[in-house]
Each structure stands twice: as C-alpha cells, then as structure tokens.
Write a protein that holds these residues in place. Structure first.
Motif, mmCIF file in Angstrom:
data_model
loop_
_atom_site.group_PDB
_atom_site.id
_atom_site.type_symbol
_atom_site.label_atom_id
_atom_site.label_comp_id
_atom_site.label_asym_id
_atom_site.label_seq_id
_atom_site.Cartn_x
_atom_site.Cartn_y
_atom_site.Cartn_z
ATOM 1 N N SER A 32 24.018 -2.846 43.923
ATOM 2 C CA SER A 32 24.932 -3.210 42.835
ATOM 3 C C SER A 32 26.392 -3.165 43.258
ATOM 4 N N LEU A 33 26.642 -2.628 44.434
ATOM 5 C CA LEU A 33 28.022 -2.423 44.868
ATOM 6 C C LEU A 33 28.770 -3.745 45.027
ATOM 7 N N GLY A 34 28.100 -4.734 45.599
ATOM 8 C CA GLY A 34 28.746 -6.033 45.796
ATOM 9 C C GLY A 34 29.119 -6.699 44.485
ATOM 10 N N VAL A 35 28.291 -6.509 43.461
ATOM 11 C CA VAL A 35 28.574 -7.095 42.149
ATOM 12 C C VAL A 35 29.828 -6.463 41.551
ATOM 13 N N LEU A 36 29.914 -5.138 41.636
ATOM 14 C CA LEU A 36 31.081 -4.445 41.086
ATOM 15 C C LEU A 36 32.346 -4.805 41.868
ATOM 16 N N MET A 37 32.216 -4.990 43.167
ATOM 17 C CA MET A 37 33.373 -5.394 43.976
ATOM 18 C C MET A 37 33.837 -6.798 43.605
ATOM 19 N N ALA A 38 32.888 -7.668 43.292
ATOM 20 C CA ALA A 38 33.253 -9.026 42.882
ATOM 21 C C ALA A 38 34.021 -9.005 41.566
ATOM 22 N N ILE A 39 33.618 -8.132 40.646
ATOM 23 C CA ILE A 39 34.309 -8.019 39.357
ATOM 24 C C ILE A 39 35.722 -7.486 39.558
ATOM 25 N N ARG A 40 35.899 -6.614 40.535
ATOM 26 C CA ARG A 40 37.215 -6.014 40.774
ATOM 27 C C ARG A 40 38.246 -7.045 41.230
ATOM 28 N N HIS A 41 37.803 -8.112 41.863
ATOM 29 C CA HIS A 41 38.739 -9.076 42.439
ATOM 30 C C HIS A 41 39.518 -9.853 41.386
ATOM 31 N N LYS A 42 39.022 -9.900 40.153
ATOM 32 C CA LYS A 42 39.710 -10.627 39.087
ATOM 33 C C LYS A 42 39.964 -9.697 37.915
ATOM 34 N N GLN A 71 27.143 2.979 32.258
ATOM 35 C CA GLN A 71 27.804 4.066 32.973
ATOM 36 C C GLN A 71 29.322 4.034 32.817
ATOM 37 N N GLY A 72 29.806 3.118 31.989
ATOM 38 C CA GLY A 72 31.239 3.066 31.725
ATOM 39 C C GLY A 72 32.065 2.509 32.865
ATOM 40 N N LEU A 73 31.446 1.718 33.731
ATOM 41 C CA LEU A 73 32.162 1.153 34.876
ATOM 42 C C LEU A 73 32.831 -0.173 34.535
ATOM 43 N N ILE A 74 32.349 -0.834 33.496
ATOM 44 C CA ILE A 74 32.929 -2.103 33.045
ATOM 45 C C ILE A 74 32.964 -2.124 31.523
ATOM 46 N N THR A 75 33.718 -3.067 30.993
ATOM 47 C CA THR A 75 33.673 -3.358 29.560
ATOM 48 C C THR A 75 33.245 -4.809 29.397
ATOM 49 N N ARG A 76 32.572 -5.070 28.302
ATOM 50 C CA ARG A 76 32.079 -6.423 28.039
ATOM 51 C C ARG A 76 32.457 -6.803 26.617
ATOM 52 N N SER A 77 33.114 -7.950 26.467
ATOM 53 C CA SER A 77 33.548 -8.397 25.145
ATOM 54 C C SER A 77 33.367 -9.900 25.033
ATOM 55 N N ASN A 78 33.231 -10.382 23.796
ATOM 56 C CA ASN A 78 33.041 -11.810 23.552
ATOM 57 C C ASN A 78 34.355 -12.561 23.722
ATOM 58 N N THR A 79 34.250 -13.805 24.180
ATOM 59 C CA THR A 79 35.434 -14.651 24.275
ATOM 60 C C THR A 79 35.769 -15.212 22.903
ATOM 61 N N THR A 91 36.570 -1.035 34.560
ATOM 62 C CA THR A 91 37.313 0.078 33.972
ATOM 63 C C THR A 91 37.934 0.926 35.084
ATOM 64 N N GLU A 92 38.751 1.881 34.673
ATOM 65 C CA GLU A 92 39.366 2.773 35.650
ATOM 66 C C GLU A 92 38.307 3.594 36.378
ATOM 67 N N ARG A 93 37.267 3.960 35.655
ATOM 68 C CA ARG A 93 36.180 4.703 36.294
ATOM 69 C C ARG A 93 35.491 3.855 37.359
ATOM 70 N N GLY A 94 35.330 2.566 37.054
ATOM 71 C CA GLY A 94 34.736 1.668 38.037
ATOM 72 C C GLY A 94 35.609 1.513 39.268
ATOM 73 N N ARG A 95 36.919 1.460 39.057
ATOM 74 C CA ARG A 95 37.842 1.349 40.194
ATOM 75 C C ARG A 95 37.786 2.601 41.068
ATOM 76 N N GLN A 96 37.700 3.751 40.439
ATOM 77 C CA GLN A 96 37.628 4.994 41.207
ATOM 78 C C GLN A 96 36.351 5.058 42.033
#
Length: 261
Positions: A32-42, A71-79, A91-96
């Motif tokens: 799952s690490l690569g997925v979270l890293m991809a989210i971090r880029h934007k 796990q509180g690493l991302i947030t998800r909301s509707n457009t 999230t900040e926790r995901g960045r850490q």
C-alpha cells in the motif's frame, strides 16, 4: 543468464529485502506504500487518477483507500460537481508515516549503493530511465480501444452532425432542393440512425450510473432530478402536440379557402 531475466530477479530480491526491512515498522502493508506515496504528490486526487498513475485497477485502489481512511491517513470527500466522485487528500498522519518510510528507503539505498562511484550511478540511472521509456512505449502500443470512451465520443459526434444538419435544414426549409440541402437531409437521416444506436449503447454502458441518478438518496424514492426531467419531457410533448394541432388546422383552413370559389 538473459539480461532481462537477471534484472527481474534482482528487482524481486530488492523488493523482498525492502519488505523484510520495513515490515512491522509501518502501520500499512508494504504493497500500500506506493499508493499512499502517489496521493502525497498532489494536493488532492480522485480514485481514477491514482489508478492511472499506478496503472492499477480502480477496485484494487479502492481497497487501499478504505484501509488508509480507516487509519486516518487520508480524507475522502465528495466533489461539488459529481457526488459519486471522491476527492482524496493525505492527512498529516499520513505524511508522517511516509517520512518514516522515506527514511527507511534512504537508509537501504545508502547501504546498497555504498562503494558505487557517481559515474556508475549516473549510468545506472540512464539505464533505468531507458528501460522505463521502453516499457511505457510497449504499454502504449498494446493499449486497446475501450468501448465506453468510444461509445461516448461516437454519441457526441453523431449529436453534432444531427445538430448542424438540423439547423441547416431549418434555415433552408422554404428553399427549393439544392445539392447542399440534399446533402444535409441525408446527413441528418443517417446521423439520426447512428445516434439512436450509439445512444442505446451509451445507456447500456452507463446503466448503473443512470439508475443511481433515477433513484433518490432515500430508499424507495425517486430523485428530484428525474422528476424534473420527466416534467420537461411532458412539457415538450405538449408543445409539440399543440404545434402539430395548430399547423394541421392552419393547413386545413388554407386548403378550404383555396378550394372555395
């Protein structure tokens, strides 16, 4: 041993070593690490963007996203434009967590490349870049045309033909037949047939989404959007019926007046 096979085996060994080294140090699986890293880029991404970036299926990406959210690493909301589409932000926790992962990656990289000269590293980087470009070229070459984009674009194209030919015929309605008028008549009729076919295919390809639009948020209710569309359709039918009745009556009266001595 074949060079490509050797490269694949080394890559697998490197992946195994990384998993073993980082296992237990992160809250998420290594996969799952690569997925979270991809989210971090934007600043924010949608699920399809992540899938396209990593060249993975949307359903596979969704499993990772559900894990991250729990796990509180991302947030998800509707457009705002499409309630079915979710905007994903780290999230900040995901960045850490990724900071810790980056430290492990740097440590492993320093260990593996210890004793390798800068010139050799430059060659190594060029070789990897070359391989990456070649692999992308093969992927693009093997990309097959998918049905849904084709049907959507074909529906749009035939609609344009219908609209243009319809306007042209309306403008030349009272003029005698000319080659241009015949052309637009044929174009309009043929486009109507193709538009009907592609519209049916479009409905079939997007039936799940259309059904979701029809259903309301509450169980057993119909959406307001669908009700408004039905009302507009009813108004259109009434207007067409009134126009037909008026034209028929006008033609009848005109014909009788002409036949009356």
């Amino acid at each position: 041993m074949n060079d490509i096979l050797f490269f694949v085996l080394v890559a697998k060994e490197l992946q195994f070593t990384f998993k073993k080294r980082i296992s237990g140090k992160l809250e998420i699986p290594v996969e799952s690490l690569g997925v979270l890293m991809a989210i971090r880029h934007k600043a924010s991404m949608i699920q399809q963007e992540i899938a396209d970036t990593l060249k993975k299926d949307k359903s596979a990406i969704l499993r990772h996203i559900n894990l991250f959210e729990s796990q509180g690493l991302i947030t998800r909301s509707n457009t705002a434009n499409d309630k079915r589409m979710n905007v994903i932000q780290i999230t900040e926790r995901g960045r850490q967590l990724l900071v810790s992962a980056d430290a492990e990656l740097d440590s492993l990289s320093n260990f593996l490349f210890d004793g390798v000269s800068k010139s050799d590293l430059d060659i190594y980087g060029k070789v990897l870049t070359h391989l990456k470009n070649k692999i992308e070229a093969i992927s693009q070459k093997n990309n097959k045309m998918t049905a849904r984009p084709f049907v959507s674009l074909a529906t749009f194209a035939t609609f344009l033909c219908l609209a243009v030919s319809g306007v042209a015929l309306q403008m030349t309605n009272h003029q005698p037949y000319t080659p241009a008028k015949v052309f637009f008549t044929v174009l309009h009729n043929v486009s109507a047939i193709f538009f009907l076919v592609f519209s049916i295919l479009h409905i079939l390809k997007n039936w799940r989404a259309i059904r979701a639009y029809i259903k309301g948020k509450a169980a057993g209710k119909i959406s307001r959007e669908f009700i408004v569309c039905c009302i507009l359709l009813l108004v259109l039918l009434i207007v067409c019926w009134l126009k037909t009745a008026y034209d028929t009556r006008y033609t009848y009266i005109t014909t009788n007046n002409q036949n009356t001595p």
